[in-house]
Scaffold this motif. Structure first.
Motif, PDB file in Angstrom:
ATOM      1  N   LEU A  55       0.849  -1.193   0.000  1.00  0.00           N
ATOM      2  CA  LEU A  55       0.000   0.000   0.000  1.00  0.00           C
ATOM      3  C   LEU A  55       0.889   1.248   0.000  1.00  0.00           C
ATOM      4  O   LEU A  55       0.973   1.970   0.982  1.00  0.00           O
ATOM      5  N   PRO A  56       1.556   1.508  -1.121  1.00  0.00           N
ATOM      6  CA  PRO A  56       2.463   2.653  -1.151  1.00  0.00           C
ATOM      7  C   PRO A  56       1.705   3.984  -1.182  1.00  0.00           C
ATOM      8  O   PRO A  56       0.653   4.087  -1.809  1.00  0.00           O
ATOM      9  N   SER A  57       2.252   4.974  -0.489  1.00  0.00           N
ATOM     10  CA  SER A  57       1.700   6.320  -0.564  1.00  0.00           C
ATOM     11  C   SER A  57       2.036   6.922  -1.917  1.00  0.00           C
ATOM     12  O   SER A  57       2.998   6.519  -2.569  1.00  0.00           O
ATOM     13  N   HIS A  58       1.226   7.893  -2.318  1.00  0.00           N
ATOM     14  CA  HIS A  58       1.440   8.628  -3.562  1.00  0.00           C
ATOM     15  C   HIS A  58       1.600  10.105  -3.238  1.00  0.00           C
ATOM     16  O   HIS A  58       1.054  10.579  -2.240  1.00  0.00           O
ATOM     17  N   LEU A  59       2.332  10.815  -4.080  1.00  0.00           N
ATOM     18  CA  LEU A  59       2.372  12.254  -3.923  1.00  0.00           C
ATOM     19  C   LEU A  59       0.975  12.789  -4.197  1.00  0.00           C
ATOM     20  O   LEU A  59       0.325  12.367  -5.157  1.00  0.00           O
ATOM     21  N   LEU A  60       0.515  13.661  -3.346  1.00  0.00           N
ATOM     22  CA  LEU A  60      -0.838  14.182  -3.443  1.00  0.00           C
ATOM     23  C   LEU A  60      -1.059  14.823  -4.804  1.00  0.00           C
ATOM     24  O   LEU A  60      -0.238  15.602  -5.285  1.00  0.00           O
ATOM     25  N   GLY A  61      -2.152  14.452  -5.450  1.00  0.00           N
ATOM     26  CA  GLY A  61      -2.509  15.012  -6.743  1.00  0.00           C
ATOM     27  C   GLY A  61      -1.837  14.346  -7.926  1.00  0.00           C
ATOM     28  O   GLY A  61      -2.003  14.784  -9.059  1.00  0.00           O
ATOM     29  N   THR A  62      -1.057  13.293  -7.676  1.00  0.00           N
ATOM     30  CA  THR A  62      -0.374  12.583  -8.770  1.00  0.00           C
ATOM     31  C   THR A  62      -0.550  11.080  -8.570  1.00  0.00           C
ATOM     32  O   THR A  62      -1.058  10.632  -7.556  1.00  0.00           O
ATOM     33  N   GLN A  63      -0.077  10.325  -9.524  1.00  0.00           N
ATOM     34  CA  GLN A  63      -0.026   8.866  -9.394  1.00  0.00           C
ATOM     35  C   GLN A  63       1.385   8.395  -9.063  1.00  0.00           C
ATOM     36  O   GLN A  63       1.646   7.206  -8.988  1.00  0.00           O
ATOM     37  N   GLU A  64       2.311   9.346  -8.841  1.00  0.00           N
ATOM     38  CA  GLU A  64       3.697   8.995  -8.535  1.00  0.00           C
ATOM     39  C   GLU A  64       3.785   8.440  -7.113  1.00  0.00           C
ATOM     40  O   GLU A  64       3.361   9.094  -6.153  1.00  0.00           O
ATOM     41  N   THR A  65       4.331   7.243  -6.987  1.00  0.00           N
ATOM     42  CA  THR A  65       4.474   6.662  -5.653  1.00  0.00           C
ATOM     43  C   THR A  65       5.582   7.376  -4.890  1.00  0.00           C
ATOM     44  O   THR A  65       6.502   7.961  -5.482  1.00  0.00           O
ATOM     45  N   LEU A  66       5.478   7.314  -3.582  1.00  0.00           N
ATOM     46  CA  LEU A  66       6.506   7.911  -2.740  1.00  0.00           C
ATOM     47  C   LEU A  66       7.860   7.269  -3.020  1.00  0.00           C
ATOM     48  O   LEU A  66       8.878   7.955  -3.088  1.00  0.00           O
TER      49      LEU A  66
END
Length: 110
Positions: A55-66
């Protein structure tokens, strides 16, 4: 690149979690995770923030994973966290919402 950036967390549903709005994990997700819909019948046990592959976090407003973002900016924080060069970080932050008793969780290989 910004040195501080907001991330979107994720929730884990386990039977020991608090149900619906009674869960702080669900409340936090409802107030800050885009696309999250709170189900009043569902147990929400954990809110996760980190790079765990489940369950990786994403940068808010993007689909880029942390983890992808940390791999891009890893050299900027590698002095403190050498694992950042590969997109890793040394912790997984969790908020627990416990309804039922839990056994002790230990990870002896970490």
């Amino acid at each position: 690149m910004a040195s501080v950036f907001p991330i979107a967390a994720g929730t884990q549903s386990y039977d020991w979690g608090k149900v619906g709005r009674a869960s702080k994990a669900a409340q936090y997700a409802a107030s800050g995770v885009p696309g999250f819909t709170l189900d009043e019948r569902k147990p929400y046990a954990e809110l996760w923030m980190g790079t765990h592959p489940m369950l990786p976090s994403h940068l808010l407003g993007t689909q880029e994973t942390l983890s992808d973002h940390l791999a891009l900016v890893g050299s900027a924080i590698a002095g403190c966290f050498p694992e950042a060069r590969m997109g890793n970080r040394p912790f997984l932050f969790k908020i627990l919402a416990i309804q039922k008793a839990l056994s002790i969780q230990a990870h002896p290989d970490k």
